[in-house]
Design a protein around this motif. Sequence first.
Motif, PDB file in Angstrom:
ATOM      1  N   THR A  40       0.824  -1.218   0.000  1.00 17.24           N
ATOM      2  CA  THR A  40       0.000   0.000   0.000  1.00 17.24           C
ATOM      3  C   THR A  40       0.856   1.264   0.000  1.00 17.24           C
ATOM      4  O   THR A  40       0.320   2.366   0.055  1.00 17.24           O
ATOM      5  CB  THR A  40      -0.910   0.031   1.240  1.00 17.24           C
ATOM      6  N   PHE A  41       2.181   1.109  -0.058  1.00 23.46           N
ATOM      7  CA  PHE A  41       3.076   2.250   0.057  1.00 23.46           C
ATOM      8  C   PHE A  41       2.794   3.354  -0.972  1.00 23.46           C
ATOM      9  O   PHE A  41       2.743   4.537  -0.614  1.00 23.46           O
ATOM     10  CB  PHE A  41       4.538   1.798  -0.039  1.00 23.46           C
ATOM     11  N   PRO A  42       2.612   3.047  -2.282  1.00 26.29           N
ATOM     12  CA  PRO A  42       2.361   4.129  -3.243  1.00 26.29           C
ATOM     13  C   PRO A  42       1.162   4.994  -2.858  1.00 26.29           C
ATOM     14  O   PRO A  42       1.217   6.220  -2.941  1.00 26.29           O
ATOM     15  CB  PRO A  42       2.122   3.374  -4.566  1.00 26.29           C
ATOM     16  N   GLU A  43       0.088   4.349  -2.418  1.00 23.63           N
ATOM     17  CA  GLU A  43      -1.099   5.105  -2.025  1.00 23.63           C
ATOM     18  C   GLU A  43      -0.828   5.942  -0.781  1.00 23.63           C
ATOM     19  O   GLU A  43      -1.195   7.119  -0.707  1.00 23.63           O
ATOM     20  CB  GLU A  43      -2.259   4.140  -1.780  1.00 23.63           C
ATOM     21  N   LYS A  44      -0.151   5.337   0.211  1.00 22.50           N
ATOM     22  CA  LYS A  44       0.163   6.065   1.440  1.00 22.50           C
ATOM     23  C   LYS A  44       1.107   7.231   1.150  1.00 22.50           C
ATOM     24  O   LYS A  44       0.978   8.313   1.738  1.00 22.50           O
ATOM     25  CB  LYS A  44       0.809   5.132   2.459  1.00 22.50           C
ATOM     26  N   LYS A  45       2.036   6.987   0.247  1.00 26.59           N
ATOM     27  CA  LYS A  45       2.994   8.041  -0.076  1.00 26.59           C
ATOM     28  C   LYS A  45       2.291   9.238  -0.698  1.00 26.59           C
ATOM     29  O   LYS A  45       2.607  10.398  -0.393  1.00 26.59           O
ATOM     30  CB  LYS A  45       4.054   7.486  -1.040  1.00 26.59           C
ATOM     31  N   LYS A  46       1.310   8.982  -1.556  1.00 25.68           N
ATOM     32  CA  LYS A  46       0.563  10.069  -2.181  1.00 25.68           C
ATOM     33  C   LYS A  46      -0.176  10.883  -1.131  1.00 25.68           C
ATOM     34  O   LYS A  46      -0.142  12.121  -1.144  1.00 25.68           O
ATOM     35  CB  LYS A  46      -0.408   9.477  -3.203  1.00 25.68           C
ATOM     36  N   GLN A  47      -0.806  10.201  -0.199  1.00 24.78           N
ATOM     37  CA  GLN A  47      -1.502  10.901   0.880  1.00 24.78           C
ATOM     38  C   GLN A  47      -0.522  11.683   1.744  1.00 24.78           C
ATOM     39  O   GLN A  47      -0.797  12.803   2.178  1.00 24.78           O
ATOM     40  CB  GLN A  47      -2.264   9.887   1.736  1.00 24.78           C
ATOM     41  N   PHE A  48       0.619  11.084   1.974  1.00 25.24           N
ATOM     42  CA  PHE A  48       1.662  11.712   2.788  1.00 25.24           C
ATOM     43  C   PHE A  48       2.130  13.026   2.151  1.00 25.24           C
ATOM     44  O   PHE A  48       2.267  14.054   2.808  1.00 25.24           O
ATOM     45  CB  PHE A  48       2.810  10.712   2.924  1.00 25.24           C
ATOM     46  N   ILE A  49       2.361  12.999   0.861  1.00 21.87           N
ATOM     47  CA  ILE A  49       2.833  14.193   0.151  1.00 21.87           C
ATOM     48  C   ILE A  49       1.775  15.286   0.190  1.00 21.87           C
ATOM     49  O   ILE A  49       2.086  16.467   0.383  1.00 21.87           O
ATOM     50  CB  ILE A  49       3.208  13.832  -1.301  1.00 21.87           C
TER      51      ILE A  49
END
Length: 543
Positions: free
Chosen positions: A43-52
């Motif tokens: 799920t990292f890509p999705e979490k990273k987008k939210q993080f940014i």
Amino acid sequence: MKTIIFILLLICSSHINVQGEILSIDSISTHYVYMEFQTSFDTFPEKKKQFIQECERQSIFPHIADHLHSIYFEDQPPLWRIVFPLNDHIEVAEPLHISTINNWFIASRIYQTNNIENTIEIFEMRLHEMNFYRNGPVIFRWIDERPTIDILLPIGNIPSFEILRIKISRFLLIISVILFLLFGSLLIFSRKGKRISNLLFALFLFSISMVNINWIIGYFRYTVLTHFPHILNIGEPFHFIIYPLLFLYTLSILQKNFDLKKKHLVHIIPFAVVLFYWSVKFYRFPADIKRELYLNDSIFSGSEQFLGTLLENLQLIGYLGAAIFLFHLYKRRLKNQHSALQAKQYTWLGIVLYGFLFINYIGYLKHILYHYMGIYSHVLYIVLISSYLIFSLVIIYYAFHHPELFTGIDLSIANTNKISLSDNVFNNYRTKLKKYMDENRPYLIPDLTIQKLADLVSIPPRSLSEVINKGFNQNFFEFINSYRIKDAKRLIADSYMDKKTILEIIYTVGYNNKSVFNSVFKKITGKTPTEYRSEVMNNNPPF
């Protein structure tokens, strides 16, 4: 101790939930931000987008790149911590330092700018010079006691045979450059032969050397980048002068009276433009800016690089193609004025042209396989390096064993425009020529040309060419050889009586090259000289 530090960080940091995950901003050093989550790493890509998105909302600008983050995880409970540096707060004062950690990691505590990609690239340059290579993802560790970044790389040893191959290839390329430079210098300072022709060939060799020096610099990029940044890319503009010089050299070796004129300056315009462009975009800057431009590969835009490659390819096709075309064109014309093909001169020029064509072919094949197909061919690499060395050795061999190669070939009358003689004049010239050939045997002169024969028989060269072509249905080369082979057949038939060897007969009838004689003899008689002698002896055995 680590647990205490971690607890302090949790206490002193501000936390913002991002759909069940944590955005943590370090409030002690403000050097990095990190996100933590406990779900699957998929799920990292999705979490990273939210993080940014959350970082942007808070006006925080982390240094984001897919391959530039540290990953920390614990098995129980599963915890992923993704850490990103903040662009404006990376300050590392120590110089580049490399040390092994547990024989697996290499650490780098370093950097004097805020560009982590450049740090890693410098780091990998240094690894390569130490015969290591990166064997895994980059891991970053931020130390809060002082603003320091540790870069951890799992490394592997380059296999011994690969190290040997690299060292041998470097050695061979350096030797070829030294040979090119030495021989080019000898040509420039030599007072014998054709000065213009020798100068052009020397400049051609110097240009090849500069391109290869640029290649050699790439082997030691870290050392050069650190200590000698002003020689970076020093050979790049010379890609655009090699082919014009080779073309001009071809003209000079084919024409004895060749001279450089103002119109020839047009051939160096691409080189001058590219040199000026490099000066504006790179050469004029101080060392620090050169390092940054080099590491970021930001000297030229993509379109500028494409135009440069296109221009170089057009020069390769245009100039090298034109030189090879002239080589074959003048070779055909030479038959109409020389009794031999001047085999050594044409062997020499053919080696230069086709040898350099082969080197370019291997280089482009290697480039296409690597850049467009992702295939790095060690075989092509070795062939390319070896080709440069063999090319340099063959050039030096021919130069020292056949110095006459640099005297040029006189083709000043090669383009003999045909004129129409009256029947009376034509018949008189034909009779005069035949009588002179039978009585004086000028064909025995090894370097006989149509100009020399015209002087001997007192017939204008162009008229003589027409008489030979129309009166005997031969070109000058075939005309002279018909007399020589006729004499050779007679001498071979008598050789068992006077014990003459084939080689002696070759020189007696005016040839100075055995292979040319054998080729012409077989073309006219259908047999080799040895076969012809055996046939004569079988039909007329000695008593």
